[in-house]
Write a protein that holds these residues in place. Structure first.
Motif, short mmCIF file in Angstrom:
data_model
loop_
_atom_site.label_atom_id
_atom_site.label_comp_id
_atom_site.label_asym_id
_atom_site.label_seq_id
_atom_site.Cartn_x
_atom_site.Cartn_y
_atom_site.Cartn_z
N GLN A 4 -3.41 1.89 0.35
CA GLN A 4 -4.08 0.84 1.10
C GLN A 4 -4.62 1.36 2.44
OE1 GLN A 4 -0.77 -2.00 1.12
NE2 GLN A 4 -2.04 -3.44 -0.02
N PHE A 5 -3.81 2.19 3.10
CA PHE A 5 -4.23 2.74 4.39
C PHE A 5 -5.45 3.65 4.22
CE2 PHE A 5 -4.06 6.03 7.70
CZ PHE A 5 -4.09 5.23 8.83
N LEU A 6 -5.45 4.49 3.18
CA LEU A 6 -6.59 5.37 2.95
C LEU A 6 -7.85 4.57 2.60
CD1 LEU A 6 -4.89 8.26 0.92
CD2 LEU A 6 -5.62 8.28 3.32
N ALA A 7 -7.68 3.50 1.83
CA ALA A 7 -8.82 2.64 1.50
C ALA A 7 -9.37 1.98 2.77
CB ALA A 7 -8.40 1.59 0.49
N ALA A 8 -8.47 1.50 3.63
CA ALA A 8 -8.90 0.89 4.89
C ALA A 8 -9.61 1.92 5.76
CB ALA A 8 -7.70 0.30 5.62
N ALA A 9 -9.08 3.15 5.80
CA ALA A 9 -9.71 4.21 6.59
C ALA A 9 -11.12 4.48 6.09
CB ALA A 9 -8.86 5.48 6.53
N GLY A 10 -11.31 4.47 4.77
CA GLY A 10 -12.64 4.69 4.21
C GLY A 10 -13.61 3.60 4.61
N VAL A 11 -13.16 2.35 4.57
CA VAL A 11 -14.02 1.22 4.97
C VAL A 11 -14.38 1.33 6.44
CG1 VAL A 11 -14.13 -1.28 5.28
CG2 VAL A 11 -13.12 -0.31 3.19
#
Length: 206
Positions: A4-11
């Protein structure tokens, strides 16, 4: 939680790289007075994001995002400041075209750090962005406030790295941008873009 954190970082990385008022303000200052002031402007912008982050975590940004009156006051102040910077850039391009010697930093520009801070703090879209998007991106394994605080810090770091790299890229091409014709053209383009962003902010809705 890591996924989830990596996905948020990508966004957040994608949103950070989208051109907006912060990049326009940074461009204006870096071209007008060099990469040092460009980085100071980026520092002010980052400080503005951290201020919005604190307001978001304590809930005040949500009040602004929900209040039509407060939103209008902040957006008009921010729009006026962007238009002022745009007009200043256009006026500077005229003075450069006159052949008169110019100071390295326009006298009306003020502190580059303050320029970045004010332009960011008076952009109410950040309040909407933080209160509307960050809660959906916060990792579920953390408390809401902790998750949003972590994402605010991440967004501030990404912004500083992205705009800082952009400033250094401009510095690499300094000889090109210091040509009088190029400088006048860039001042005019930057001025028009800043005024355009000012109009966009003024007509935006929460």
């Amino acid at each position: 939680m890591l996924v989830q954190f990596l996905a948020a970082a990508g966004v957040l990385a994608v949103l950070t790289m989208v051109p907006g008022p912060d990049m326009a303000v940074t461009t204006k200052r870096a071209l007008a007075s060099g990469w040092q002031d460009g980085l100071r402007t980026v520092g002010g912008i980052t400080a503005g994001l951290l201020i919005w982050g604190v307001l978001t975590v304590v809930g005040l940004a949500a009040v602004l995002a929900a209040s039509a009156t407060a939103y209008t006051v902040v957006k008009l102040a921010g729009a006026a400041y962007l238009v002022f910077l745009g007009v200043q850039a256009l006026w500077h391009s005229r003075r450069n075209g006159s052949g008169a010697a110019q100071p390295s930093v326009p006298s009306a520009a003020g502190s580059p750090w303050r320029t970045g801070l004010v332009s960011n703090v008076f952009n109410p879209k950040i309040a909407v962005f933080y209160t509307g998007l960050l809660p959906t991106l916060a990792p579920s394994g953390l408390s809401s406030q902790t998750g949003m605080a972590l994402l605010v810090l991440l967004h501030a770091v990404l912004t500083f790295l992205w705009l800082g790299s952009y400033v250094m890229l401009l510095a690499k091409a300094r000889a090109f941008f210091e040509r009088p014709a190029v400088r006048r053209a860039m001042d005019r383009v930057t001025g028009v873009v800043l005024i355009g962003f000012g109009v966009k902010v003024a007509t935006s809705q929460p």
